[in-house]
Design a protein around this motif. Structure first.
Motif, short mmCIF file in Angstrom:
data_model
loop_
_atom_site.label_atom_id
_atom_site.label_comp_id
_atom_site.label_asym_id
_atom_site.label_seq_id
_atom_site.Cartn_x
_atom_site.Cartn_y
_atom_site.Cartn_z
N VAL A 30 -28.90 -77.41 33.60
CA VAL A 30 -29.17 -78.83 33.89
C VAL A 30 -28.61 -79.20 35.25
O VAL A 30 -29.28 -79.87 36.07
N LEU A 31 -27.39 -78.80 35.56
CA LEU A 31 -26.80 -79.11 36.86
C LEU A 31 -27.61 -78.50 38.00
O LEU A 31 -27.79 -79.13 39.06
N TRP A 36 -30.94 -79.41 42.59
CA TRP A 36 -32.10 -79.08 43.43
C TRP A 36 -32.97 -80.30 43.67
O TRP A 36 -33.49 -80.51 44.77
N GLU A 37 -33.13 -81.11 42.64
CA GLU A 37 -33.96 -82.30 42.78
C GLU A 37 -33.33 -83.29 43.75
O GLU A 37 -34.03 -83.97 44.51
N LEU A 47 -38.03 -81.71 37.45
CA LEU A 47 -37.27 -82.14 36.28
C LEU A 47 -37.88 -81.65 34.96
O LEU A 47 -37.23 -81.70 33.92
N GLN A 48 -39.13 -81.20 35.01
CA GLN A 48 -39.74 -80.68 33.79
C GLN A 48 -39.00 -79.43 33.28
O GLN A 48 -39.07 -79.12 32.09
N PHE A 81 -31.77 -91.81 39.37
CA PHE A 81 -30.66 -92.05 40.28
C PHE A 81 -31.11 -93.12 41.27
O PHE A 81 -31.48 -92.83 42.41
N GLY A 82 -31.14 -94.35 40.79
CA GLY A 82 -31.71 -95.44 41.57
C GLY A 82 -32.97 -95.91 40.87
O GLY A 82 -33.21 -95.63 39.70
#
Length: 413
Positions: A30-31, A36-37, A47-48, A81-82
């Motif tokens: 997950v991290l 990377w994203e 994220l998939q 994130f926003g």
């Protein structure tokens, strides 16, 4: 002993490291995806991959709690994130969330089934281990002043017994030992092993001479083949020769009297080694008889005298699998050299410990064969640990026996 403890500690440490890595692997996944994203945004397409976190937890640990924890971490990582972008990015997040929930459900059910199968496998292993211990039961550390050590290596993966057999029994006639090798190896030879060991444990107390023990074993061998023949008729018609006609057993019967004198009967089996302090030599007083089952025993049987086993001296018995093991170059295992190396490494004035010699030979054998055996191997060592006493005192000591078979007046503690 120190080498064995060190290797055991190293293996336990490596196992703990592997378990820790597997436990944290879903979180690392997950991290990695989130990092990377954040570094190289892909409008939520990457994220998939978060949906794989519960499956990784299921495959790694098999625990439902880890599956749920991995799924929760993946769902929390979907929190924008926003402000979440309109259109494709928000739709991708919704679809990814649904995929994560589906994987959590499937992994949760799979983990439950896996847990049930693991419990069933553990129970099956416990039953199999108990049956194997009854068949080839562990030897006591001492019998009537003799220190014992034995080991067995099966050519069948996961099995603790196979086509080799051994047993040591204390009787009023002396300490009697048998070691043998049934034709074939692995699990298919266990029936004959059970018949031979069961017969030996019974008749060894009744027969005053080793010849009587061997004849009773021959009768048990013939009876076992007749019973198998009723269940397994010869293929190809009544005139076909049954494969059971070629079933045979190599046997070595050894008797060590109270005064240390050794007698033996050998039916096609390798003769043992005698270890006197640091001297290692093969005991070969006579040519062995044919293996049991190939030909009828001769009418007259007389045990072969093999000298006397003095206090501190040992007998090392083995099956032919120990000397027939080959390495990648096709070289046979040098058993004599392995015994001498073990005895020299011990450096004890009272002689090497039987357990240490058996462990050293086992490790050298597995190292030579690369951990892959093509035949079963049995190792057995008997060391005379009785005290060296004058004849008059020794005669009195022979009469002071306890019910357990230990000498109360002549054995070294």
């Amino acid at each position: 002993m120190i080498r064995t403890w060190t290797r055991g500690a190293a293996r336990a440490g490596a196992a703990r490291v592997r378990r820790a890595v597997v436990f944290v692997l879903p979180g690392l996944w997950v991290l990695g995806v989130v990092g990377w994203e954040l570094c190289r945004p892909t409008s939520g397409q990457l994220l998939q991959l978060l949906a794989a976190a519960p499956a990784i937890a299921c495959a790694g640990t098999g625990r439902r709690q880890c599956v749920l924890l991995g799924g929760v971490c993946a769902l929390l990582a979907l929190v924008p994130f926003g402000a979440a972008g309109p259109g494709a990015e928000s739709g991708t997040r919704v679809l990814t969330c649904g995929a994560i929930l589906a994987v959590i459900g499937a992994s949760y059910l799979t983990a439950g089934r896996r847990r049930r199968l693991v419990r069933e496998l553990e129970r099956t292993r416990e039953v199999a281990a108990a049956a194997q211990r009854v068949l080839l039961r562990p030897l006591p550390p001492r019998i009537d002043g003799l220190v014992l050590a034995a080991d067995h290596l099966s050519a069948s993966e996961g099995a603790a017994v196979g086509g080799d057999l051994y047993e040591v029994v204390g009787t009023r006639h002396g300490v009697r030992a048998v070691i043998g090798d049934v034709r074939g190896h692995g699990l298919e030879a266990m029936g004959m092993v059970a018949a031979m060991l069961g017969s030996f444990r019974e008749v060894v107390h009744d027969e005053a001479e080793l010849a009587g023990v061997l004849r009773r074993l021959e009768l048990s061998h013939q009876r076992h083949l007749r019973e198998r023949g009723r269940v397994e008729p010869p293929a190809g018609g009544a005139e076909a020769v049954s494969p059971l006609a070629e079933e045979f057993v190599t046997l070595l019967l050894v008797q060590i009297a109270q005064d240390g004198s050794v007698t033996a009967l050998n039916c096609g089996h390798p003769w043992p080694y005698r270890i006197d302090r640091e001297a290692v030599a093969t005991v070969a007083p006579a040519d062995p008889m044919p293996p049991l089952g190939l030909f009828p025993l001769p009418e007259e049987l007389s045990a072969v005298r093999c000298g006397r086993l003095e206090p501190g001296s040992s007998l090392f018995l083995h099956t032919d699998g120990a000397v027939d093991a080959r390495d990648t170059a096709g070289e046979f295992f040098p058993l004599t050299e392995a015994l001498r190396d073990s005895v020299e490494a011990a450096g004890s004035p009272r002689g090497p410990a039987p357990s240490g010699v058996v462990d050293d030979v086992r490790e050298a054998l597995l190292r030579h064969a690369g951990g892959r055996l093509t035949d079963d191997v049995a190792l057995l060592m008997l060391c005379n640990d009785r005290a060296r006493l004058p004849a008059r005192v020794a005669g009195a000591g022979r009469c002071s026996l306890s019910l357990g078979g230990r000498r109360t007046g002549g054995d070294a503690s």
